[in-house]
Scaffold this motif. Structure first.
Motif, PDB file in Angstrom:
ATOM      1  N   TYR A 133       0.847  -1.184   0.000  1.00 53.57           N
ATOM      2  CA  TYR A 133       0.000   0.000   0.000  1.00 53.57           C
ATOM      3  C   TYR A 133       0.880   1.230   0.000  1.00 53.57           C
ATOM      4  O   TYR A 133       1.927   1.255   0.632  1.00 53.57           O
ATOM      5  CB  TYR A 133      -0.914  -0.007   1.221  1.00 53.57           C
ATOM      6  N   LEU A 151      -9.782   0.775   2.949  1.00 50.44           N
ATOM      7  CA  LEU A 151      -9.395   1.076   1.571  1.00 50.44           C
ATOM      8  C   LEU A 151     -10.576   0.875   0.626  1.00 50.44           C
ATOM      9  O   LEU A 151     -11.611   0.331   1.005  1.00 50.44           O
ATOM     10  CB  LEU A 151      -8.234   0.184   1.147  1.00 50.44           C
ATOM     11  N   ASP A 152     -10.380   1.320  -0.619  1.00 48.79           N
ATOM     12  CA  ASP A 152     -11.430   1.216  -1.641  1.00 48.79           C
ATOM     13  C   ASP A 152     -11.939  -0.217  -1.820  1.00 48.79           C
ATOM     14  O   ASP A 152     -13.105  -0.441  -2.093  1.00 48.79           O
ATOM     15  CB  ASP A 152     -10.926   1.739  -2.988  1.00 48.79           C
ATOM     16  N   ASN A 153     -11.049  -1.194  -1.675  1.00 51.13           N
ATOM     17  CA  ASN A 153     -11.441  -2.593  -1.870  1.00 51.13           C
ATOM     18  C   ASN A 153     -11.983  -3.231  -0.586  1.00 51.13           C
ATOM     19  O   ASN A 153     -12.059  -4.442  -0.480  1.00 51.13           O
ATOM     20  CB  ASN A 153     -10.270  -3.406  -2.416  1.00 51.13           C
ATOM     21  N   GLN A 154     -12.351  -2.381   0.387  1.00 51.22           N
ATOM     22  CA  GLN A 154     -12.937  -2.789   1.672  1.00 51.22           C
ATOM     23  C   GLN A 154     -11.944  -3.468   2.618  1.00 51.22           C
ATOM     24  O   GLN A 154     -12.332  -4.001   3.644  1.00 51.22           O
ATOM     25  CB  GLN A 154     -14.174  -3.675   1.471  1.00 51.22           C
ATOM     26  N   LEU A 155     -10.666  -3.468   2.279  1.00 52.25           N
ATOM     27  CA  LEU A 155      -9.644  -4.003   3.166  1.00 52.25           C
ATOM     28  C   LEU A 155      -9.477  -3.039   4.334  1.00 52.25           C
ATOM     29  O   LEU A 155      -9.366  -1.823   4.150  1.00 52.25           O
ATOM     30  CB  LEU A 155      -8.321  -4.168   2.428  1.00 52.25           C
TER      31      LEU A 155
END
Length: 66
Positions: free
Chosen positions: A2, A28-32
């Motif tokens: 990242y 984060l954007d990917n739900q992480l």
């Protein structure tokens, strides 16, 4: 891996303030979901390298079951 740009775009929630910085929960954007420690330069400059290295090693060993 990242990068700073990804972390700056993430939604963040303050988790707490410690002796060397502030801890945030970042999504984060990917739900992480990550925990991010923002180090305070004023507090780390008076800390010896040995103390700083010890703190970073302790943070690096942290694991969460989720």
């Amino acid at each position: 891996m990242y990068n700073l740009e990804m972390l700056m775009r993430a939604s963040a929630e303050l988790l707490g303030r410690g002796t060397v910085g502030t801890t945030y929960k970042a999504v984060l954007d990917n739900q992480l979901i990550l925990t991010v420690k923002k180090m305070d330069a004023n507090k780390t400059t008076i800390t010896s390298n040995q103390v700083f290295d010890h703190h970073m090693a302790a943070v690096g060993r942290l694991r969460h079951p989720n």
